[in-house]
Design a protein around this motif. Structure first.
Motif, mmCIF file in Angstrom:
data_model
loop_
_atom_site.group_PDB
_atom_site.id
_atom_site.type_symbol
_atom_site.label_atom_id
_atom_site.label_comp_id
_atom_site.label_asym_id
_atom_site.label_seq_id
_atom_site.Cartn_x
_atom_site.Cartn_y
_atom_site.Cartn_z
ATOM 1 N N LYS A 39 56.299 -88.840 49.367
ATOM 2 C CA LYS A 39 55.098 -90.127 49.844
ATOM 3 C C LYS A 39 54.385 -91.061 49.165
ATOM 4 C CE LYS A 39 53.658 -86.670 53.345
ATOM 5 N NZ LYS A 39 53.266 -85.240 53.683
ATOM 6 N N GLN A 40 54.282 -90.601 47.868
ATOM 7 C CA GLN A 40 54.037 -92.544 47.261
ATOM 8 C C GLN A 40 55.005 -93.427 46.850
ATOM 9 O OE1 GLN A 40 50.883 -90.418 44.069
ATOM 10 N NE2 GLN A 40 51.442 -92.649 42.469
ATOM 11 N N MET A 41 56.008 -92.683 45.835
ATOM 12 C CA MET A 41 57.072 -93.524 45.369
ATOM 13 C C MET A 41 57.544 -94.018 46.743
ATOM 14 S SD MET A 41 60.645 -92.386 44.147
ATOM 15 C CE MET A 41 60.320 -92.186 42.211
ATOM 16 N N ALA A 42 57.918 -93.553 48.108
ATOM 17 C CA ALA A 42 58.429 -94.342 49.372
ATOM 18 C C ALA A 42 57.509 -95.030 49.190
ATOM 19 C CB ALA A 42 58.601 -92.921 49.894
ATOM 20 N N ASN A 43 56.295 -94.986 49.414
ATOM 21 C CA ASN A 43 55.418 -96.755 50.023
ATOM 22 C C ASN A 43 54.979 -97.300 48.846
ATOM 23 O OD1 ASN A 43 53.673 -95.127 52.072
ATOM 24 N ND2 ASN A 43 52.861 -94.043 50.921
ATOM 25 N N GLU A 44 55.627 -96.728 47.340
ATOM 26 C CA GLU A 44 55.142 -98.118 46.508
ATOM 27 C C GLU A 44 57.468 -98.540 46.658
ATOM 28 O OE1 GLU A 44 54.930 -96.149 42.662
ATOM 29 O OE2 GLU A 44 52.699 -95.516 43.042
ATOM 30 N N MET A 45 58.198 -98.182 47.057
ATOM 31 C CA MET A 45 59.449 -98.992 47.016
ATOM 32 C C MET A 45 59.360 -99.464 48.470
ATOM 33 S SD MET A 45 61.502 -95.921 44.739
ATOM 34 C CE MET A 45 62.906 -97.023 44.269
ATOM 35 N N GLY A 46 59.162 -98.703 49.333
ATOM 36 C CA GLY A 46 59.369 -99.731 50.614
ATOM 37 C C GLY A 46 60.533 -98.745 51.350
ATOM 38 N N VAL A 47 60.393 -97.443 51.584
ATOM 39 C CA VAL A 47 60.681 -96.454 51.846
ATOM 40 C C VAL A 47 59.848 -95.859 52.753
ATOM 41 C CG1 VAL A 47 62.516 -94.491 51.879
ATOM 42 C CG2 VAL A 47 63.124 -95.879 49.466
ATOM 43 N N THR A 48 61.069 -95.315 53.911
ATOM 44 C CA THR A 48 60.236 -95.518 55.188
ATOM 45 C C THR A 48 60.455 -93.719 55.204
ATOM 46 O OG1 THR A 48 60.332 -97.588 56.377
ATOM 47 C CG2 THR A 48 59.843 -95.070 58.215
ATOM 48 N N ILE A 49 60.484 -92.548 55.739
ATOM 49 C CA ILE A 49 59.654 -91.806 56.172
ATOM 50 C C ILE A 49 59.527 -91.447 57.609
ATOM 51 C CG2 ILE A 49 59.538 -89.086 54.897
ATOM 52 C CD1 ILE A 49 58.911 -90.146 51.974
ATOM 53 N N PHE A 50 60.336 -90.525 58.238
ATOM 54 C CA PHE A 50 60.255 -90.034 58.898
ATOM 55 C C PHE A 50 60.384 -88.212 59.741
ATOM 56 C CE2 PHE A 50 61.886 -94.458 60.313
ATOM 57 C CZ PHE A 50 60.905 -94.882 61.354
ATOM 58 N N SER A 51 59.112 -87.824 60.045
ATOM 59 C CA SER A 51 59.650 -86.747 59.025
ATOM 60 C C SER A 51 58.385 -85.979 60.734
ATOM 61 C CB SER A 51 58.049 -86.450 58.422
ATOM 62 O OG SER A 51 57.937 -84.801 58.217
ATOM 63 N N ALA A 52 59.747 -84.906 60.970
ATOM 64 C CA ALA A 52 59.063 -84.242 62.415
ATOM 65 C C ALA A 52 59.660 -83.142 62.583
ATOM 66 C CB ALA A 52 59.613 -84.945 63.533
ATOM 67 N N ASP A 53 58.678 -81.708 63.255
ATOM 68 C CA ASP A 53 58.754 -80.167 63.409
ATOM 69 C C ASP A 53 60.068 -80.377 64.720
ATOM 70 O OD1 ASP A 53 58.031 -79.278 61.220
ATOM 71 O OD2 ASP A 53 55.372 -79.839 62.298
ATOM 72 N N ILE A 54 59.972 -80.768 65.652
ATOM 73 C CA ILE A 54 60.719 -81.324 66.641
ATOM 74 C C ILE A 54 61.281 -82.120 66.901
ATOM 75 C CG2 ILE A 54 60.416 -81.220 69.242
ATOM 76 C CD1 ILE A 54 57.352 -80.190 68.644
ATOM 77 N N ILE A 55 62.381 -81.724 67.115
ATOM 78 C CA ILE A 55 63.696 -82.606 67.131
ATOM 79 C C ILE A 55 63.953 -83.872 67.925
ATOM 80 C CG2 ILE A 55 65.386 -81.941 67.891
ATOM 81 C CD1 ILE A 55 67.792 -81.939 65.647
ATOM 82 N N TYR A 56 63.186 -83.555 69.063
ATOM 83 C CA TYR A 56 63.015 -84.632 70.130
ATOM 84 C C TYR A 56 62.492 -85.867 69.422
ATOM 85 C CZ TYR A 56 65.481 -82.176 74.099
ATOM 86 O OH TYR A 56 66.322 -81.604 74.707
ATOM 87 N N HIS A 57 61.077 -85.579 68.916
ATOM 88 C CA HIS A 57 60.358 -86.720 68.474
ATOM 89 C C HIS A 57 61.014 -87.113 67.341
ATOM 90 C CE1 HIS A 57 56.263 -83.584 69.763
ATOM 91 N NE2 HIS A 57 57.078 -84.210 70.796
ATOM 92 N N LEU A 58 61.698 -86.923 66.971
ATOM 93 C CA LEU A 58 62.064 -87.391 65.874
ATOM 94 C C LEU A 58 63.128 -88.428 65.972
ATOM 95 C CD1 LEU A 58 62.070 -87.378 62.590
ATOM 96 C CD2 LEU A 58 64.779 -85.794 62.639
ATOM 97 N N PHE A 59 64.381 -88.070 66.793
ATOM 98 C CA PHE A 59 64.895 -88.609 67.618
ATOM 99 C C PHE A 59 64.397 -89.787 68.784
ATOM 100 C CE2 PHE A 59 67.882 -85.280 68.979
ATOM 101 C CZ PHE A 59 68.662 -85.207 67.798
#
Length: 857
Positions: free
Chosen positions: A678-698
């Motif tokens: 997560k820290q590396m993603a914030n520094e590099m500008g990569v977005t992480i979309f995370s969800a436990d319910i697949i509909y929310h991720l969609f």
């Protein structure tokens, strides 16, 4: 004045002449360019054909050389050499020095075994196999007789050769050259006599063998016919009552049966997991993310528990269970549309299915999808009409038989139940083309599908459902659920880390046996995993394999069962793939290739250009669901992974920052991201979309790409030029100099604010300016489409030069939007859906006008 008119006419004629000359000159140049292009294409084609011809010639030459190396092509000298050696070999055979060839197959061919052992076959197949074995035996006997016929001659030659033991040494001393010399000296007459003798002996042996083989073949055919006739007679007696039929069934009953695998399918929120929770008295559903099942889970129901649950039903109906199988293995699958692949995996595993239908809502989209899956695989199923307790004023009988509950209800409740049941029956007939009826009214279970009214909250109808499942599997599926210990079928459901055990895999053992110490092959993200089983664990009965509990250890486990396997090197195992066991005669490399087949199909969806989003999920089925969704959205995928998000995954996704920034995204379903990632993603500008319910991720992904698209459109709008042709209406010319204000009719295409206009008839093309305002009936508009008449304001951007309507161009000339290669590219990338097919045809037409050649990618 007349002279002035003549001068004007002359001027017009000169202009017309010049225009015609220019036109002619342009046509000549175009023709010249066309011919040059044709010539170039012809030369290109000729060159390509020549290269293809040379390539084929080289390929042919290379193949010929390879065949020569392998000895498939022989020169004249080599052929003569072979003939001489063959004659010398025959002479040695006659003298008894070289053993004759036999028809025995090599040992490695005899020892070859098909992996997994012999599968359980039906009686008909067994009879056919016996007949085939008899035929092969006849052929072997014929071959043996032929060898026996040739044996006496060989023995006589051997006896003659006994007197001279050192013959072979002498022959070796003389060398091969002596044999060849002797072969050359032999006369043609001697060779002809030898050939005739060989042919006569061969014919005699062939006739004897043929006669014997025909006799054996007739005998085998007679045995086959007798076996088939016996099988037909047994099938004809199946439906009849009597001593013979009972005896046949008694013989059949002696076979050992495994636990049938039962799959629960249906639409989301129809109560599948809740129903299963009620059966085993657990609460898995409340622990699911959003109460929605995200993965396949397995639960074993021992027959003792089933008999206890159905005791009241058996007492009230008098129909005993007579269970011959050890229990039931239930598999719970996700219901929502994203998990078609998980439902497909579940229905691939199962022998019989429960289709859960909400009595209040009837058939829903995923219900129909589940029916289609079951029909495709030919899986028998029963329908659970769930949520009967939601009928108005329903009086519940906890865990009781549904018929007893229905008898206690008021008349209006019974009527509403009948009405809703008939509606569901009608929907099944209309939308699914299935005949359905309440199970206790079903006189022909093979033709009609049974409906069982149930309630997941009160437990009503669950005894009926269990009783029906046991009866159907025992009565109609004996061949399918008969135990086969040689044919192993095992599927990995989940890969997880367990405290004290390390990385384990949860599997469903469909058929066969697993032992501690077996060598197994599993599909892995970094290649096939070959390891040894350290421990076989199962949850206690009536507990789901996904739920933490004390595990029971086993030395061996027979099908069907949900099993947790502990072994080394399972960190990269892929959930949703098959597990293979390596036997003594199995080729480990072949098993490795077979195990990786499922993952290979997933990797084909990764964009070969390496451009796209990065996708991670907990199982192969979840990954398939995500990839299918992204494919429908036309979003490319650059890479996939199964398991938690780590720093290396962020680095892979960060590559997109240099190519297309919007694809620097990681979609993580049902997996965690480490704090470092997560820290590396914030520094590099990569977005992480995370969800436990697949509909929310969609929803997150859809919104993200809609925002990206809107942003790109807004950036491209000032430079994107829509195609249009405008006719000036002479009656509505309000201002002839900058800003020009005129009334126009849109002849073709779409006119938008900011569109640069020009007069293509002028040479060079006359640029007028850009549209800054569009009005219709004194109301401001952003665009005007074909056939509309609007008033527009054109502001010039030519510096000090002023364009006047009437001097530099007139009302008879059409105005056209000024397209460029860049504007066409922006239209294709950002506004493709805004243009109709006719508009794209206009783009092609205007490309020729503005001499824009080549692709505008």
């Amino acid at each position: 004045e007349e002279a002035k008119k003549k001068a004007e006419r002359l001027q017009k004629l000169l202009e017309e002449r010049k225009r015609l000359e220019d036109e002619e000159k342009r046509k000549v140049e175009e023709e010249k360019r066309r011919k040059e292009e044709e010539k170039r294409m012809a030369e290109e084609e000729e060159r390509r054909k020549e290269e293809e011809r040379i390539r084929k010639k080289e390929e042919k030459k290379r193949k010929r050389l390879e065949m020569k190396k392998q000895g498939l092509i022989l020169t004249k000298k080599q052929k003569e050499e072979r003939r001489r050696l063959e004659l010398a070999r025959k002479r040695l055979e006659k003298s008894g020095g070289v053993p004759q060839e036999t028809n025995n197959r090599p040992r490695r061919d005899r020892d070859r075994r098909r992996r997994g052992g012999n599968k359980k076959v039906s009686a008909k197949m067994q009879a056919i196999q016996e007949a085939e074995a008899a035929r092969r035996k006849a052929e072997e006997l014929a071959a043996a007789e032929e060898a026996a016929a040739a044996a006496p001659a060989a023995k006589e030659e051997e006896a003659k050769a006994d007197d001279n033991d050192d013959w072979e040494a002498d022959a070796n001393d003389d060398g091969e050259d002596d044999w060849e010399a002797a072969a050359d000296v032999d006369s043609e007459e001697e060779r002809e006599k030898e050939r005739q003798k060989e042919e006569e002996a061969k014919k005699a042996a062939e006739e004897a063998a043929k006669k014997k083989a025909e006799e054996e073949k007739k005998k085998a055919e007679a045995e086959k016919k007798a076996a088939e006739e016996k099988l037909r007679q047994e099938e004809g007696k199946k439906g009849k009552k009597g001593k013979k039929g009972k005896k046949g069934r008694k013989d059949k009953d002696t076979r050992e049966l495994r636990s049938p695998i039962c799959c629960i399918l249906g639409h989301v929120d129809t109560g599948k997991t809740k129903l299963l929770d009620k059966m085993r008295s657990t609460n898995v559903q409340d622990r699911e993310a959003g109460g929605i099942t995200q993965q396949i889970g397995a639960t074993y129901f021992p027959m003792t528990n089933i008999e206890k649950a159905t005791a009241q039903l058996v007492a009230s109906t008098g129909k005993a269970l007579n269970a011959k199988m050890p229990g039931l293995l239930m598999i719970d699958t996700p219901g929502h549309e994203s998990f078609t692949n998980l439902r497909a995996r579940g229905s691939n595993l199962c022998d019989i299915a429960i289709l859960v239908v909400d009595l209040m809502h009837g058939l829903e989209p995923q219900t129909l999808e589940s029916i289609r899956l079951l029909k495709e695989r030919g899986t028998p199923f029963v329908v659970a009409l769930n949520k009967v307790d939601r009928l108005y004023e329903w009086k519940s009988t906890p865990n009781g038989p549904v018929r007893d509950s229905l008898k206690q209800q008021k008349k209006h409740v019974q009527q509403e139940f009948e009405t809703r049941t008939n509606q569901v029956i009608a929907e099944f007939a209309k939308e699914a083309e299935l005949n359905t009826v309440l199970y206790y009214k079903n006189k022909n279970p093979k033709e009609w599908t049974s409906l069982v009214p149930t309630s997941a909250h009160t437990g009503e109808g669950i005894p009926d459902l269990l009783w029906l499942l046991v009866k159907m599997t025992q009565n109609f599926m004996r061949d399918q659920i008969a135990v086969s210990y040689t044919d192993l079928q095992c599927t990995v459901l989940e890969v997880k880390k367990v405290e004290g055990l390390g990385t384990t895999i949860d599997v469903v053992l469909v058929n066969g046996v697993l032992h501690e110490g077996d060598t197994i092959v599993v599909c892995g993200l970094q290649g096939p995993i070959v390891t040894t089983i350290r421990a076989l664990l199962t949850p206690p009965p009536m507990k789901e394999i996904r739920v933490k509990s004390e595990y029971v250890h086993h030395k061996e486990i027979k099908a069907a069962m949900g099993v947790k396997i502990t072994a080394n090197g399972l960190d990269h195992a892929v959930a949703g793939t098959q597990l293979l066991v390596c036997g003594k005669n199995d080729d480990i490399e072949e098993l490795k290739d077979e195990s990786m087949a499922d993952l290979a199909s997933i990797l084909t969806r990764v964009d070969p250009s390496g451009q796209g989003v990065y996708v991670q999920a907990s199982t192969l089925g979840s990954l398939e669901a995500l990839l299918q969704f992204l494919e429908d959205m036309k979003v490319p995928v650059s890479g996939v992974a199964i398991g938690p998000v780590n720093k290396k995954d962020v680095m892979k996704a960060a590559v997109m920052l240099e190519r297309r920034e919007e694809y620097a995204v990681i979609l993580a379903f049902d997996v965690t991201a480490s704090p470092e990632a997560k820290q590396m993603a914030n520094e590099m500008g990569v977005t992480i979309f995370s969800a436990d319910i697949i509909y929310h991720l969609f929803d997150m992904v859809t919104k993200y790409f809609e925002d990206v698209k809107a942003k790109r459109r807004a950036e491209a709008a000032p430079r994107a030029v829509f195609p249009c042709i405008l006719r000036i209406i002479p009656e509505f010319i309000f201002n002839k100099r900058s800003p020009i204000v005129v009334g126009v009719e849109v002849m073709e295409g779409i006119l938008r604010k900011g569109t640069p206009l020009c007069i293509p008839d002028k040479k060079p093309i006359l640029d007028i300016g850009s549209v800054t305002s569009i009005e219709f009936e004194h109301k401001e508009r952003n665009e005007a489409k074909k056939g509309e008449q609007v008033c527009i304001k054109i502001e010039q951007n030519r510096g000090n030069q002023v364009i006047l309507l009437g001097r530099h161009f007139d009302a008879s000339q059409n105005m056209v939007s000024r397209l460029s290669r860049e504007s066409i590219k922006l239209l294709k990338e950002n506004f493709r859906s805004d243009l109709q097919p006719d508009d794209w045809k206009l783009v092609v037409k205007l490309k020729k006008v503005f001499e824009i050649y080549g692709a505008s990618n």
